[in-house]
Design an enzyme around this catalytic site. Structure first.
Site, PDB file in Angstrom:
ATOM      1  N   THR A   1       0.910  -1.276   0.145  1.00  0.00           N
ATOM      2  CA  THR A   1      -0.105   0.164  -0.062  1.00  0.00           C
ATOM      3  C   THR A   1       0.668   1.213   0.020  1.00  0.00           C
ATOM      4  O   THR A   1       0.240   2.307  -0.488  1.00  0.00           O
ATOM      5  CB  THR A   1      -1.097   0.107   1.262  1.00  0.00           C
ATOM      6  OG1 THR A   1      -0.055  -0.104   2.474  1.00  0.00           O
ATOM      7  CG2 THR A   1      -1.851  -0.941   1.105  1.00  0.00           C
ATOM      8  N   CYS A   2       2.252   1.280   0.549  1.00  0.00           N
ATOM      9  CA  CYS A   2       3.122   2.437   0.596  1.00  0.00           C
ATOM     10  C   CYS A   2       3.441   2.789  -0.951  1.00  0.00           C
ATOM     11  O   CYS A   2       3.348   4.038  -1.223  1.00  0.00           O
ATOM     12  CB  CYS A   2       4.234   1.945   1.270  1.00  0.00           C
ATOM     13  SG  CYS A   2       3.669   1.888   3.054  1.00  0.00           S
ATOM     14  N   SER A   3       3.402   1.858  -1.719  1.00  0.00           N
ATOM     15  CA  SER A   3       3.929   2.060  -3.178  1.00  0.00           C
ATOM     16  C   SER A   3       2.730   1.888  -4.134  1.00  0.00           C
ATOM     17  O   SER A   3       2.926   2.104  -5.407  1.00  0.00           O
ATOM     18  CB  SER A   3       4.803   1.413  -3.764  1.00  0.00           C
ATOM     19  OG  SER A   3       4.528  -0.004  -3.476  1.00  0.00           O
TER      20      SER A   3
END
Length: 608
Positions: free
Chosen positions: A569-571
Site C-alpha cells: 500500500t505504501c507504493s
C-alpha cells in the site's frame, strides 16, 4: 435570453443543468469551448489507434478544416486534477494541402495549469490551412497518457455565429429536465455561463478575508449565486492561492501513533487521544499540498513499516468507525438520517464537541492534500458546512423522512373534516417534532413552519463545532468558493468508481496489455460492484476513493499459480499471480479485498 425555458422553471432546474455542464469530475466545461463544427470537418485522435507493440508515440489531435477558413487561435481546455495526464509541452503543426509536408506553427515549451482553464497553443496564424495538428510531445510527471477536456477554435474571418449544435443536451440525464427541448437548454446554459463570467470577474475583489455569518437570516450575493461557482474559471485558482498562503511548512518530525485495531476502543478514538497529547497538540493540520502523510501509524500486532500505506489505511478505519457501510456506528457522532438510509447526519444528542471539531480538522486536511476521509454524509450536512441555505423541498425529507411525510399529509388537508380524519387515523394528537407541540386545525400552518425550521437546523451545535475545526484549517474565504458537491468531493473523493477510470489508473510494470493475467484482471474489475472496486483500491493503496495511481507487477514468487494476490500500500502496488481462468482470478481477488485487511508482511510483528 429574456424568457425562461419553461413556465415552471426554478433554480432547481438551473442547478441540474449546471451539474450536467460541469460533468462528474466537476470541470467538464467542454461545451463552453466553442463549436468546432463551424470550422472543422472532422477531428481525429491518435488514441483511437492500436499501439499494442509497446511503443508510445506522441499524442496527436488532428483538425481537418473547412475550406477558406483562417484559424487564428487554438485553445485547449485542461484540468489540474488530471495531474500526470496533463500535457507539459505542445507543438502545433500546419498542413497547406493534403500532400504538403508539415511545418511548425507554434511551440509551447511549458504549460502551467493551476485551475480548470483554456490554454492558448496557437496565437497568431493568418494563413488558410488544410489541417492543423496538435502534438502532445510531453506530459506532466513523465506521464504516458494525456487528457484534453475540450478544444476551441477562433477564426480570423469569422463568417457568422457558430451553428448551434444541441445534440450534447439530448444526453441530459436529470429527471427534472426531461422533456425540455435541447435548444432551450442550450440557450439557458449560455445565459448561466455569461452570468458566471460576471461573478468570476468580481471574485478576486470580494472573496479574500471573507467571513460568513452562519446564523444570519439574510444571504449575500455570493451565497445566492453559489450554484454558478462551478462555471467560474478563476474560482479554483483563488482557492489554491488561499490554501498555499495559509499552509504550514512541511513537517520533518511526524507524530507517531500506536493503534490497536483489535481493541474495543475504535481507531478514531485512539487517534484522537494520541493527537491530544502535549507534543502533538500544537499541530494546526494546515498541511502543505506536498505532505504525503500527516502522521506515522504503528498498528500493534501487525508487521508494518509506515511509509504512507498504514497512514492511509488508518484514515479508512476512521471513516468506517464514524459512518460504517452496514449497521449502526459504534460511535455516537453520526446516525443514519432515517432507517436503512445510506447517508448520515450529526447526532444532536452527542455533546462531544472537541471530537466534532477534530472531525472538521480532518476534513480540512483532506481539502489541503489529496487524501480522503470517506464520510457518506447527507447533502444537507455538506450544504451547511459551506454556508448554503437549506430548502425544505430538497433537504427536509432527507433529514427526517417520517416528519416530512406527515407534514405533507397535513398540508394536503383542504378541510377540517380531512384534517380530523387524518388525526383519527394517526390515533389522536399529532406531534410533528419533539418540542413543537400538538397540532390542531387552527394552529397547523404556524406549527408546520416551526417544525420545518427546527428540522432544517437540528444539531446546530454539532454542526458549528465541525465547522470551527474545518475553518481553522481551511480559510473561510476559500470555503465560501466551494459548492457542497465540491467540498464533499475534496474530502471524500468520487464515490462511483467506473471501470474505465480504474483501468486508466493502473500502470503495467512487468507485462503488456495482451498478457492473460492483465486480461483476467480487467475482467474481474469490470465485474466488480462500486463497493468491491473501492475495496480493491484500499487493498492496493490504502485509499477507498479515486483518483489515485496504481502499479501492477508480476507475483513475487515465480511459478505461483492461482494463489492470493499481494500488495504494497505504501507504493500502491499490486503483485498479481498467474491464474488458470478468469473466474479463479475474480474469486481470489474478491477474497483478498474482503478478508486480507491487516498489514503484516513488512516485518515480523512479534519481534517489535
Amino acid at each position: 435570453m429574456t424568457t425562461k425555458p419553461t413556465d415552471n422553471w426554478t433554480t432547481m432546474h438551473d442547478r441540474a443543468l449546471i451539474e450536467h455542464i460541469v460533468g462528474k469530475g466537476g470541470s467538464g466545461l467542454s461545451f463552453i469551448c466553442g463549436k468546432t463544427a463551424s470550422y472543422a470537418d472532422k477531428i481525429t485522435l491518435s488514441s483511437a489507434l492500436d499501439y499494442s507493440d509497446g511503443t508510445n508515440p506522441p499524442h496527436k489531435i488532428t483538425i481537418w478544416l473547412k475550406s477558406n477558413v483562417v484559424i487564428e487561435q487554438v485553445y485547449i481546455l485542461l484540468d489540474p486534477e488530471d495531474e500526470s495526464y496533463l500535457p507539459n509541452r505542445v507543438v502545433v503543426y500546419g498542413y497547406r494541402s493534403e500532400t504538403a509536408p508539415a511545418f511548425v506553427l507554434q511551440e509551447t515549451p511549458k504549460i502551467e495549469t493551476i485551475s480548470p482553464q483554456e490554454v492558448c497553443v496557437l496565437t497568431s496564424n493568418n494563413e488558410v490551412l488544410h489541417r492543423l495538428e496538435i502534438e502532445i510531445v510531453e506530459c506532466k510527471e513523465g506521464g504516458l497518457d494525456c487528457r484534453v477536456r475540450g478544444i476551441r477554435l477562433k477564426s480570423k474571418n469569422d463568417l457568422a455565429r457558430p451553428e448551434v449544435d444541441c445534440a450534447w443536451f439530448n444526453r441530459v440525464d436529470a429527471p427534472i429536465l426531461a422533456g425540455i427541448p435541447s435548444e432551450r437548454l442550450y440557450w439557458r446554459a449560455i445565459v448561466l455561463t455569461r452570468l458566471a463570467s460576471l461573478i468570476d470577474y468580481m471574485l478576486p475583489y470580494t472573496v479574500p478575508n471573507r467571513k460568513v455569518n452562519m446564523l444570519a437570516k439574510k444571504e449575500d450575493w455570493l451565497q445566492r449565486g453559489r450554484m454558478l461557482l462551478p462555471l467560474c474559471k478563476r474560482r479554483q485558482a483563488i482557492v489554491d492561492c488561499l490554501l498555499r498562503a495559509s499552509a504550514d511548512e512541511l513537517l520533518t518530525d511526524l507524530p507517531k501513533l500506536y493503534v490497536d485495531r483489535q481493541s474495543s476502543v475504535p481507531v478514531f478514538e485512539q487517534i484522537f487521544d494520541e493527537l491530544r497529547r502535549d507534543r502533538q497538540s500544537k499541530l494546526t493540520f494546515r498541511w502543505s499540498t506536498h505532505s504525503e502523510q500527516w502522521w506515522e501509524c504503528v498498528f500493534i500486532g501487525e508487521g508494518v513499516i509506515d511509509q504512507g500505506g498504514a497512514f492511509r489505511d488508518s484514515l479508512c478505519d476512521v471513516g468506517e468507525n464514524l459512518c460504517p457501510a452496514s449497521g449502526q456506528s459504534r460511535l455516537p457522532y453520526f446516525v443514519r438520517s432515517y432507517e436503512d438510509a445510506s447517508v448520515f447526519v450529526m447526532d444532536r444528542h452527542c455533546e462531544r464537541f472537541a471530537q466534532f471539531e477534530f472531525i472538521g480538522k480532518l476534513m480540512g486536511s483532506c481539502v489541503r492534500t489529496k487524501e480522503f476521509l470517506v464520510l457518506p454524509l447527507a447533502p444537507s450536512v455538506w450544504k451547511r458546512l459551506v454556508g448554503e441555505r437549506l430548502v425544505w423541498a430538497e433537504d427536509g425529507p432527507e433529514i427526517d423522512r417520517n416528519a416530512a411525510r406527515l407534514i405533507e399529509r397535513v398540508q394536503s388537508c383542504k378541510t377540517r373534516e380531512d384534517f380530523e380524519s387524518l388525526v383519527a387515523l394517526e390515533g389522536g394528537e399529532i406531534l410533528l417534532t419533539e418540542s413543537v407541540g400538538p397540532l390542531s386545525w387552527n394552529n397547523r400552518l404556524s406549527l408546520i413552519e416551526s417544525a420545518k425550521a427546527q428540522i432544517l437546523t437540528q444539531a446546530e451545535s454539532q454542526l458549528l463545532a465541525i465547522r470551527r475545526g474545518l475553518t481553522s484549517v481551511v480559510p473561510e474565504s476559500a470555503l465560501s468558493l466551494m459548492t457542497w458537491q465540491c467540498l464533499e468531493r475534496m474530502v471524500c473523493g468520487r464515490a462511483e468508481i467506473e471501470f474505465e477510470d480504474l483501468k486508466r489508473a493502473c500502470h503495467l510494470e512487468d507485462f503488456n496489455e495482451s498478457d492473460r493475467r492483465v486480461q483476467f484482471l480487467w475482467q474481474a474489475l469490470q465485474s466488480f460492484s462500486y463497493d468491491e472496486r473501492s475495496r480493491f483500491l484500499r487493498f492496493v493503496s490504502g485509499r477507498r476513493r479515486m483518483p489515485t495511481q496504481l502499479y501492477i507487477c508480476a507475483e513475487k514468487s515465480e511459478g505461483a499459480i492461482d494463489s492470493l494476490p499481494e500488495s504494497s500500500t505504501c507504493s500502491n502496488t499490486l503483485y498479481l499471480p498467474d491464474y488458470t481462468t478468469g473466474e479463479i482470478c475474480s474469486e481470489k481477488l474478491r477474497y483478498a479485498i474482503s478478508h486480507c485487511t491487516a498489514i503484516d508482511t513488512d516485518v515480523n510483528p512479534w519481534e517489535s
